[in-house]
Design a protein around this motif. Structure first.
Motif, PDB file in Angstrom:
ATOM      1  N   GLU A  11      -2.186  10.251   7.263  1.00  0.00           N
ATOM      2  CA  GLU A  11      -2.352  10.083   5.813  1.00  0.00           C
ATOM      3  C   GLU A  11      -3.000   8.732   5.542  1.00  0.00           C
ATOM      4  N   ASP A  12      -4.081   8.708   4.747  1.00  0.00           N
ATOM      5  CA  ASP A  12      -4.774   7.451   4.474  1.00  0.00           C
ATOM      6  C   ASP A  12      -4.224   6.700   3.266  1.00  0.00           C
ATOM      7  N   ASP A  13      -3.491   7.368   2.398  1.00  0.00           N
ATOM      8  CA  ASP A  13      -2.903   6.715   1.228  1.00  0.00           C
ATOM      9  C   ASP A  13      -1.608   6.019   1.656  1.00  0.00           C
ATOM     10  N   ALA A  14      -1.565   4.701   1.506  1.00  0.00           N
ATOM     11  CA  ALA A  14      -0.439   3.929   2.024  1.00  0.00           C
ATOM     12  C   ALA A  14       0.884   4.323   1.365  1.00  0.00           C
ATOM     13  N   ASP A  15       0.865   4.566   0.047  1.00  0.00           N
ATOM     14  CA  ASP A  15       2.105   4.913  -0.646  1.00  0.00           C
ATOM     15  C   ASP A  15       2.653   6.253  -0.156  1.00  0.00           C
ATOM     16  N   VAL A  16       1.764   7.245  -0.037  1.00  0.00           N
ATOM     17  CA  VAL A  16       2.190   8.565   0.440  1.00  0.00           C
ATOM     18  C   VAL A  16       2.642   8.481   1.886  1.00  0.00           C
ATOM     19  N   ARG A  17       1.911   7.713   2.677  1.00  0.00           N
ATOM     20  CA  ARG A  17       2.260   7.566   4.099  1.00  0.00           C
ATOM     21  C   ARG A  17       3.649   6.949   4.253  1.00  0.00           C
ATOM     22  N   ASN A  18       3.931   5.909   3.470  1.00  0.00           N
ATOM     23  CA  ASN A  18       5.243   5.263   3.553  1.00  0.00           C
ATOM     24  C   ASN A  18       6.355   6.205   3.102  1.00  0.00           C
ATOM     25  N   LEU A  19       6.080   7.017   2.071  1.00  0.00           N
ATOM     26  CA  LEU A  19       7.072   7.979   1.598  1.00  0.00           C
ATOM     27  C   LEU A  19       7.366   9.015   2.676  1.00  0.00           C
ATOM     28  N   LEU A  20       6.323   9.565   3.273  1.00  0.00           N
ATOM     29  CA  LEU A  20       6.499  10.562   4.323  1.00  0.00           C
ATOM     30  C   LEU A  20       7.257   9.982   5.515  1.00  0.00           C
ATOM     31  N   GLU A  21       6.900   8.779   5.893  1.00  0.00           N
ATOM     32  CA  GLU A  21       7.570   8.134   7.021  1.00  0.00           C
ATOM     33  C   GLU A  21       9.059   7.963   6.721  1.00  0.00           C
ATOM     34  N   GLY A  22       9.382   7.553   5.497  1.00  0.00           N
ATOM     35  CA  GLY A  22      10.773   7.359   5.130  1.00  0.00           C
ATOM     36  C   GLY A  22      11.569   8.647   5.115  1.00  0.00           C
ATOM     37  N   LEU A  24      10.954  11.480   6.751  1.00  0.00           N
ATOM     38  CA  LEU A  24      11.114  12.053   8.091  1.00  0.00           C
ATOM     39  C   LEU A  24      12.034  11.199   8.964  1.00  0.00           C
ATOM     40  N   THR A  25      11.995   9.879   8.792  1.00  0.00           N
ATOM     41  CA  THR A  25      12.903   9.007   9.525  1.00  0.00           C
ATOM     42  C   THR A  25      14.342   9.283   9.111  1.00  0.00           C
ATOM     43  N   GLN A  26      14.547   9.413   7.816  1.00  0.00           N
ATOM     44  CA  GLN A  26      15.886   9.701   7.307  1.00  0.00           C
ATOM     45  C   GLN A  26      16.388  11.060   7.798  1.00  0.00           C
ATOM     46  N   ALA A  27      15.463  11.996   7.981  1.00  0.00           N
ATOM     47  CA  ALA A  27      15.841  13.331   8.450  1.00  0.00           C
ATOM     48  C   ALA A  27      16.237  13.340   9.918  1.00  0.00           C
ATOM     49  N   GLY A  28      15.841  12.313  10.669  1.00  0.00           N
ATOM     50  CA  GLY A  28      16.251  12.242  12.073  1.00  0.00           C
ATOM     51  C   GLY A  28      15.124  12.267  13.079  1.00  0.00           C
ATOM     52  N   PHE A  29      13.881  12.036  12.632  1.00  0.00           N
ATOM     53  CA  PHE A  29      12.738  12.028  13.546  1.00  0.00           C
ATOM     54  C   PHE A  29      12.375  10.605  13.971  1.00  0.00           C
ATOM     55  N   GLU A  30      11.775  10.521  15.136  1.00  0.00           N
ATOM     56  CA  GLU A  30      11.040   9.310  15.525  1.00  0.00           C
ATOM     57  C   GLU A  30       9.642   9.460  14.934  1.00  0.00           C
ATOM     58  N   VAL A  31       9.238   8.571  14.048  1.00  0.00           N
ATOM     59  CA  VAL A  31       8.020   8.770  13.261  1.00  0.00           C
ATOM     60  C   VAL A  31       6.929   7.791  13.667  1.00  0.00           C
ATOM     61  N   HIS A  32       5.709   8.320  13.832  1.00  0.00           N
ATOM     62  CA  HIS A  32       4.514   7.522  14.062  1.00  0.00           C
ATOM     63  C   HIS A  32       3.482   7.891  13.006  1.00  0.00           C
ATOM     64  N   THR A  33       2.602   6.965  12.680  1.00  0.00           N
ATOM     65  CA  THR A  33       1.638   7.214  11.610  1.00  0.00           C
ATOM     66  C   THR A  33       0.215   6.919  12.063  1.00  0.00           C
ATOM     67  N   ALA A  34      -0.733   7.514  11.334  1.00  0.00           N
ATOM     68  CA  ALA A  34      -2.163   7.254  11.553  1.00  0.00           C
ATOM     69  C   ALA A  34      -2.857   7.326  10.196  1.00  0.00           C
ATOM     70  N   VAL A  35      -3.903   6.516  10.040  1.00  0.00           N
ATOM     71  CA  VAL A  35      -4.570   6.421   8.732  1.00  0.00           C
ATOM     72  C   VAL A  35      -5.861   7.230   8.669  1.00  0.00           C
ATOM     73  N   ASP A  36      -6.294   7.805   9.781  1.00  0.00           N
ATOM     74  CA  ASP A  36      -7.473   8.670   9.742  1.00  0.00           C
ATOM     75  C   ASP A  36      -7.322   9.795  10.760  1.00  0.00           C
ATOM     76  N   GLY A  37      -8.257  10.739  10.722  1.00  0.00           N
ATOM     77  CA  GLY A  37      -8.127  11.950  11.514  1.00  0.00           C
ATOM     78  C   GLY A  37      -8.224  11.740  13.008  1.00  0.00           C
ATOM     79  N   ARG A  38      -9.221  11.003  13.446  1.00  0.00           N
ATOM     80  CA  ARG A  38      -9.405  10.813  14.890  1.00  0.00           C
ATOM     81  C   ARG A  38      -8.216  10.092  15.512  1.00  0.00           C
ATOM     82  N   ALA A  39      -7.742   9.055  14.837  1.00  0.00           N
ATOM     83  CA  ALA A  39      -6.573   8.339  15.340  1.00  0.00           C
ATOM     84  C   ALA A  39      -5.357   9.259  15.345  1.00  0.00           C
TER      85      ALA A  39
END
Length: 262
Positions: A11-22, A24-39
């Motif tokens: 996800e390239d939008d920082a606010d949405v990315r932070n929300l998603l990370e939060g 999924l982390t709260q749900a019990g996942f180990e979360v990693h993020t990327a800001v573009d498709g190739r990465a």
């Protein structure tokens, strides 16, 4: 690694990315993020992701291309995030191998429900990668050798085995997506009873999706896309369908029984 496995947020939008990370982390996942498709593709590959949330509108390559690349090596559950719910976009996402989609803006509770529903569905291994533990799914006992398997359903030359999640037509295997299989299973179990589009949305989402959960028009359009794809794979005759009948304005039902050879 956290109990439910690894989730990757592309996800390239920082606010949405932070929300998603939060969420999924709260749900019990180990979360990693990327800001573009190739990465994102490389993070999914290197971290052996079990779940991926994927934005369609990325700055380098679009989400459809990212999903196609991911599907070359991963059977991770993928939720597409989009501000567009027109049928061509839904069709592109589902045909590219998405398990589900969610429209922006979304509610965190809805995202958790979607992910939980996906993870209640069995996954096959790909390149040795095992699926994550099912979220809230009870253990099921294997059938004893030679026993009668009530999971096998037959109709007009088609055989569906829910235990092995396989479908055959007159002995020839038919390759279906998870959602197509689940829709066909519900219609076969119905034995000719009408299934509304809302019923089938819940079938695709899984038992975790509660009966009173809001079903949107986009949800119902996605079911229509799945049914259309299923009919193409079944090579249905539109004028005289053998398996799936449309009940105009309501939903679908199983066609009447008839000999396979005519």
């Amino acid at each position: 690694m956290d109990e439910l496995g690894v989730a990757v947020v592309i996800e390239d939008d920082a606010d949405v990315r932070n929300l998603l990370e939060g969420v999924l982390t709260q749900a019990g996942f180990e979360v990693h993020t990327a800001v573009d498709g190739r990465a994102g593709v490389e993070v999914v590959r290197s971290k052996q992701a079990n779940v991926v949330t994927l934005d369609i509108g990325l700055p380098d390559i679009d989400g459809f291309e990212v999903l196609r690349r991911i599907r070359h090596f991963s059977n991770a559950y993928v939720v597409m995030l989009t501000g567009r719910t027109e049928e061509p976009d839904l069709l592109s996402a589902l045909n590219a191998g998405a398990d589900d989609y969610i429209a922006k803006p979304f509610r965190p509770r809805e995202l958790r429900a979607r992910v939980a529903a996906m993870m209640r569905r069995p996954r096959h291994e790909i390149n040795g990668q095992r699926p994550a533990p099912a979220w809230g799914a009870p253990a099921t006992a294997a059938a004893a050798p030679g026993s009668h398997d009530s999971a096998v359903l037959q109709h007009n030359g088609l055989t569906l085995n829910h235990r092995t999640r396989t479908v055959e037509i007159k002995g020839e295997p038919l390759g279906l997506t998870r959602s197509e299989f689940d829709l066909l299973h519900v219609l076969l179990r119905g034995g000719g009873a009408v299934c509304t589009r809302a019923d089938l949305v819940r079938a695709v989402r899984g038992e975790f999706y509660e009966h009173d959960t809001y079903i949107s028009e986009a949800d119902e359009r996605a079911v229509e896309v799945h049914v259309g794809n299923l009919r193409r794979k079944l090579k249905e005759n539109q004028l005289s369908p053998r398996w799936l009948q449309t009940v105009r304005g309501v939903g679908y039902r199983l066609a009447p029984s008839r000999p396979f050879e005519e």
